[in-house]
Motif scaffolding. Structure first.
Motif, mmCIF file in Angstrom:
data_model
loop_
_atom_site.group_PDB
_atom_site.id
_atom_site.type_symbol
_atom_site.label_atom_id
_atom_site.label_comp_id
_atom_site.label_asym_id
_atom_site.label_seq_id
_atom_site.Cartn_x
_atom_site.Cartn_y
_atom_site.Cartn_z
ATOM 1 N N VAL A 113 -42.816 32.329 12.784
ATOM 2 C CA VAL A 113 -41.701 31.630 13.426
ATOM 3 C C VAL A 113 -41.230 30.511 12.499
ATOM 4 N N ASN A 114 -39.905 30.352 12.392
ATOM 5 C CA ASN A 114 -39.341 29.245 11.624
ATOM 6 C C ASN A 114 -40.041 27.950 12.018
ATOM 7 N N GLN A 115 -40.378 27.126 11.033
ATOM 8 C CA GLN A 115 -41.202 25.946 11.272
ATOM 9 C C GLN A 115 -40.594 24.990 12.298
ATOM 10 N N GLU A 116 -39.284 24.736 12.188
ATOM 11 C CA GLU A 116 -38.618 23.854 13.145
ATOM 12 C C GLU A 116 -38.647 24.471 14.547
ATOM 13 N N MET A 117 -38.372 25.765 14.607
ATOM 14 C CA MET A 117 -38.371 26.482 15.886
ATOM 15 C C MET A 117 -39.755 26.428 16.524
ATOM 16 N N PHE A 118 -40.767 26.687 15.727
ATOM 17 C CA PHE A 118 -42.142 26.688 16.225
ATOM 18 C C PHE A 118 -42.515 25.326 16.810
ATOM 19 N N ALA A 119 -42.180 24.268 16.101
ATOM 20 C CA ALA A 119 -42.530 22.918 16.545
ATOM 21 C C ALA A 119 -41.860 22.582 17.879
ATOM 22 N N VAL A 120 -40.581 22.920 17.997
ATOM 23 C CA VAL A 120 -39.840 22.613 19.224
ATOM 24 C C VAL A 120 -40.387 23.415 20.398
ATOM 25 N N CYS A 121 -40.574 24.719 20.205
ATOM 26 C CA CYS A 121 -41.036 25.570 21.301
ATOM 27 C C CYS A 121 -42.445 25.193 21.743
ATOM 28 N N GLN A 122 -43.297 24.856 20.786
ATOM 29 C CA GLN A 122 -44.642 24.417 21.152
ATOM 30 C C GLN A 122 -44.609 23.085 21.893
ATOM 31 N N ALA A 123 -43.672 22.229 21.551
ATOM 32 C CA ALA A 123 -43.547 20.947 22.253
ATOM 33 C C ALA A 123 -43.219 21.168 23.731
ATOM 34 N N PHE A 124 -42.310 22.115 24.013
ATOM 35 C CA PHE A 124 -41.993 22.436 25.410
ATOM 36 C C PHE A 124 -43.210 23.025 26.104
#
Length: 216
Positions: A113-124
């Motif tokens: 997963v794209n790094q920015e995408m991964f970070a945001v989705c994991q935050a949710f």
């Protein structure tokens, strides 16, 4: 009023976000009295497809710039997304989810997963805020959530098998319905993985978005 972050992957089914899924999603959010804000990564697309011919084009386009076309410019870079400012997350599909937000379309599983995408989705996920994924976007779910997470891409055997190999539990689902993983406050619906018309796609998207707003 509930606020929902929507992550887009470009503009156009074959190389970006599925436009009809995006528009149906935003309409459904407003019909359920929710506010939305769209985001996209400020990166180059994996490639650019001529949607008339299906052939790759010799040019470069930016995911954020292209996605802005769908939402009349109402979009921010994904790096600006602060999970604390939103009640829920929504990720429409289109091949961009598997080409720009992740590498599933060209590398298969395990998905990166794209790094920015991964970070945001994991935050949710860590904040236990509800999230909804549609079409091919749920292929990222097993990489974001713990082992055993439930989700659907409809009934395509090879993609379902990849979902399971990555630690998820794929649930077959008709286009008119959605899968809810209650433990993780997570929803998914097949949309154009199965839909043959805009009305078809809307049937499941509308139900999933309604439930997403209820959970938020």
């Amino acid at each position: 009023m509930k606020k929902v972050a929507v992550i887009l992957s470009g503009c156009g089914v074959f190389d970006g976000a599925e436009i009809q899924e995006v528009v149906l999603s935003l309409l459904a959010l407003e019909q359920n009295d929710a506010q939305w804000q769209c985001f996209a990564p400020d990166i180059d697309q994996h490639h650019v497809i001529d949607h008339r011919t299906g052939e790759a084009m010799n040019e470069t386009r930016n995911v954020l710039t292209e996605a802005s076309r769908i939402v009349r410019g109402e979009i921010l870079p994904l790096t600006d997304l602060n999970v604390d400012h939103f009640d829920a997350l929504l990720v429409p599909g289109g091949f961009g989810a598997a080409k720009n937000l992740s590498d599933f379309a060209y590398n298969g599983d395990p998905v990166q997963v794209n790094q920015e995408m991964f970070a945001v989705c994991q935050a949710f996920a860590r904040a236990e805020k509800p999230a909804g994924y549609m079409c091919i976007a749920p292929i990222m779910i097993p990489q974001i959530y713990p082992k055993g997470v439930k989700g659907t891409i409809g009934n395509e055997p090879d993609i379902a098998a990849a979902f399971n190999r990555m630690g998820g539990e794929h649930i077959e689902c008709p286009v008119s319905d959605y899968v809810l993983d209650q433990r993780h406050h997570l929803l998914s619906t097949p949309a154009y993985m199965l839909a043959t018309s805009v009305l078809d796609a809307a049937s499941g998207i509308n139900r999933m978005v309604k439930k997403l707003v209820e959970l938020a």
